[in-house]
Write an enzyme that holds these catalytic residues in place. Structure first.
Site, short mmCIF file in Angstrom:
data_model
loop_
_atom_site.label_atom_id
_atom_site.label_comp_id
_atom_site.label_asym_id
_atom_site.label_seq_id
_atom_site.Cartn_x
_atom_site.Cartn_y
_atom_site.Cartn_z
N ARG A 18 0.87 -1.19 0.08
CA ARG A 18 0.02 0.16 -0.13
C ARG A 18 0.81 1.30 -0.16
NH1 ARG A 18 -3.65 -2.17 4.90
NH2 ARG A 18 -1.79 -3.52 5.25
N THR A 84 0.64 -12.84 10.54
CA THR A 84 1.50 -12.38 11.56
C THR A 84 1.94 -13.33 12.53
OG1 THR A 84 -0.61 -11.33 12.69
CG2 THR A 84 0.53 -9.93 11.79
N ASN A 230 0.74 2.32 6.86
CA ASN A 230 0.53 0.92 5.65
C ASN A 230 0.37 1.99 4.18
OD1 ASN A 230 0.05 -1.17 7.40
ND2 ASN A 230 -2.16 -0.44 7.66
C1 UD1 Z 1 -2.38 -5.87 12.11
C2 UD1 Z 1 -3.39 -6.65 13.19
C3 UD1 Z 1 -4.45 -5.85 13.59
C4 UD1 Z 1 -4.04 -4.59 14.04
C5 UD1 Z 1 -3.05 -3.91 13.49
C6 UD1 Z 1 -2.46 -2.79 14.12
C7 UD1 Z 1 -3.06 -9.20 12.69
C8 UD1 Z 1 -3.68 -10.31 11.99
N1 UD1 Z 1 -3.77 -7.77 12.51
O1 UD1 Z 1 -3.19 -5.56 11.03
O2 UD1 Z 1 -5.25 -6.79 14.65
O3 UD1 Z 1 -5.15 -3.74 14.73
O4 UD1 Z 1 -1.94 -4.55 13.06
O5 UD1 Z 1 -1.58 -1.77 13.20
O6 UD1 Z 1 -2.08 -9.19 13.34
N2 UD1 Z 1 4.00 -9.06 8.67
C9 UD1 Z 1 4.97 -9.89 8.24
N3 UD1 Z 1 4.67 -11.13 7.78
C10 UD1 Z 1 3.25 -11.45 7.33
C11 UD1 Z 1 2.29 -10.47 7.62
C12 UD1 Z 1 2.77 -9.29 8.22
O7 UD1 Z 1 5.96 -9.90 8.93
O8 UD1 Z 1 3.09 -12.52 6.89
C13 UD1 Z 1 4.15 -8.04 9.50
C14 UD1 Z 1 4.15 -6.46 8.49
O9 UD1 Z 1 5.59 -6.25 8.05
C15 UD1 Z 1 3.82 -5.45 9.73
C16 UD1 Z 1 3.11 -6.39 10.77
O10 UD1 Z 1 3.59 -7.73 10.69
O11 UD1 Z 1 5.17 -4.93 10.38
C17 UD1 Z 1 1.57 -6.02 10.47
O12 UD1 Z 1 1.09 -6.59 9.23
P1 UD1 Z 1 -0.04 -5.71 8.59
O13 UD1 Z 1 -0.26 -6.37 7.36
O14 UD1 Z 1 0.59 -4.36 8.59
O15 UD1 Z 1 -1.24 -5.85 9.48
P2 UD1 Z 1 -2.37 -5.04 9.82
O16 UD1 Z 1 -3.62 -5.37 8.61
O17 UD1 Z 1 -2.06 -3.61 9.97
CA CA Z 2 0.02 -2.50 9.67
#
Ligand code: UD1
Ligand code: CA
Length: 453
Positions: A18, A84, A230
């Site tokens: 994004r 996550t 994001n």
């Molecule tokens: C996540 C939370 C959400 C919370 C929000 C806060 C989950 C499922 N959701 O959503 O509840 O309100 O953050 O900002 O946890 N990442 C990885 N590997 C992956 C996926 C993500 O390393 O496979 C890392 C991303 O780099 C990032 C973080 O985890 O730093 C959060 O991932 P992101 O996709 O931004 O989650 P949100 O949709 O924002």
């Molecule tokens: Ca996020």
């Protein structure tokens, strides 16, 4: 009582689609530092505080940034981005070592503070299995909602899986969690991917903890501390929050700012006492400004150190490697780079000083240029102390100007000038005999013709 050991896992493997950028999301800058640098700066450090960063398979630069910031950190690669919880388990080996507290944070929430990590760890001491950082979101869209029943946290529902009633909830998951480190692995391994995105959501731990009959609690903080970045719009919002904090801290530490909202700082800017920053100044990373210095309006300063009572600007540009001695003066439309100007040096107008060392008390006249680049490489200019460089001189590097030397205006200096020598190099100068007398005569005649008013 001995301090509790900790392992902090920072998730930084996301693509950051994004952001619409070729740079990994966690390397985007806020206040002159990467998002990751801000987060790692707040994580527990010191004895008994281990750190792990989970990076994407094509994110060498993120690994390098981690190593630069925290050489003691371990990095783990998440090969596929399956959510996550899947990302946390990339660091399974570190979790299995069983620190007292396991903390999970996101690399895209740069405004988090060290104090909040400590606040989140406190309930673990009292026997909670899990503490989740929550906040009241002005607009909760996109965040996981915290479901609380009878004062107890029972689940987190992701936006995509939430019912309309659940979507109305404003209490949201900030993304930072603290686990009882001895139970964490068993809990996180129970997470499945039966949800609308088919991802392994770390947020499912809340329901798992509840099903195990263990305690999960919410610790609340302000939205400004946990803004998740994001998009570029959110990056700009985080920048605004960070700038407000930095200005406030600087002012509290005694810096005078006439119009704080127009001054931009970096997270690592250092100030002495009684520094004044005039309106519309931009300070990038790596800058220190000593006691009593004044930065006049419209100056731009990066990777530079400024001595006591030095004066800079207005309209000055100090580029990386500039060092100004005490009482040095850089005036309008002066650019410096890789330049050391010792105490009391003056460069007051319209100059470029690069790859140069200038000794104490030397005066550099308007329009002086150090010609440091010949199209192939950079060369050094050495200017002694107490020298005088006349206006509009070009000093063609490599060249040495001795102590106390005097360079006449308009000179193009290509050879070294010894101490106390005078050099005037203006190509060919023609002196027309009697020129001034003829000029006076012509003026007298012109005056006689013009009738007096
Ligand atoms: C996540 C939370 C959400 C919370 C929000 C806060 C989950 C499922 N959701 O959503 O509840 O309100 O953050 O900002 O946890 N990442 C990885 N590997 C992956 C996926 C993500 O390393 O496979 C890392 C991303 O780099 C990032 C973080 O985890 O730093 C959060 O991932 P992101 O996709 O931004 O989650 P949100 O949709 O924002
Ligand atoms: Ca996020």
């Amino acid at each position: 009582m001995t301090a509790r050991s900790s392992l902090t896992i920072v998730l930084a493997a996301g693509e950051g689609t994004r952001m619409r950028s070729s740079r990994p999301k966690v390397l985007q800058p806020v206040a002159g530092q990467s998002l990751l640098a801000h987060v790692l700066g707040a994580c527990p450090k010191g004895a008994g505080a281990a750190l792990a960063v989970v990076v994407g398979p094509d994110h060498r630069a993120v690994e390098e940034e981690t190593r630069r910031l925290r050489p003691d950190a371990a990095t783990y690669v998440q090969r596929e981005r399956l959510g996550t919880a899947h990302a946390v388990l990339a660091a399974r080996e570190a979790i299995a070592r069983g620190a007292d507290d396991l903390l999970v944070a996101f690399g895209d929430t740069p405004l988090i503070s060290a104090a909040t990590f400590e606040r989140l760890r406190a309930p673990l001491k009292d026997g909670a299995a899990l503490a989740v950082l929550g906040f009241q979101a002005a607009d909760p869209t996109g965040y996981g909602r915290l479901l609380v029943e009878g004062g107890r946290l029972v689940a987190i529902r992701e936006q995509a899986d939430a019912s309309p009633a659940e979507r109305a909830i404003k209490l949201c998951n900030a993304g930072v969690m603290a686990f009882d480190g001895r139970r964490a692995l068993e809990i996180i391994e129970k997470i499945g991917n039966a949800n609308s995105k088919g991802e392994y959501y770390l947020t499912d731990v809340v329901a798992i903890v509840r099903d195990l009959g263990l305690e999960a609690v919410v610790i609340e903080t302000s939205e400004d501390e946990v803004r998740g970045i994001n998009t570029k719009a959110q990056l700009a919002e985080a920048e605004a929050v960070m700038q407000a904090r930095l200005r406030q801290a600087a002012i509290e530490a005694g810096v005078t700012m006439i119009a704080p909202d127009t001054v931009f700082l970096a997270a690592d800017t250092r100030f002495g006492r009684d520094v004044t920053i005039e309106p519309f100044v931009v300070i990038g990373p790596g800058v220190s400004i000593s006691d009593g210095a004044v930065i006049h309006s419209f100056s731009h300063i990066v990777h530079s150190s400024i001595g006591k009572n030095a004066l800079v600007g207005p309209f000055a540009r100090l580029r990386p490697g500039t060092s100004l001695g005490d009482g040095a003066k850089i005036g309008n439309f002066v650019e410096t780079k890789a330049a050391t100007l010792e105490a009391g040096v003056k460069v007051n107008h319209l100059s470029y000083i690069g790859n140069t060392h200038v000794g104490e008390g030397t005066n550099i006249g308007a329009g002086t240029i150090t010609c440091n680049y010949d199209g192939f490489s950079k060369h050094h200019t050495e200017i002694g102390k107490g020298a005088f460089i006349g206006t509009n001189s070009s000093l063609v590097a490599p060249v040495n100007i001795g102590n106390g030397a005097y360079i006449g205006s308009g000179s193009v200096i290509t050879k070294d000038v010894p101490d106390d020598a005078m050099a005037v190099e203006r190509g060919q100068q023609t002196n027309r005999e009697g020129g001034a007398a003829r000029f006076r005569e012509m003026r007298m005649k012109a005056k006689a013709k013009t009738p007096k008013a």
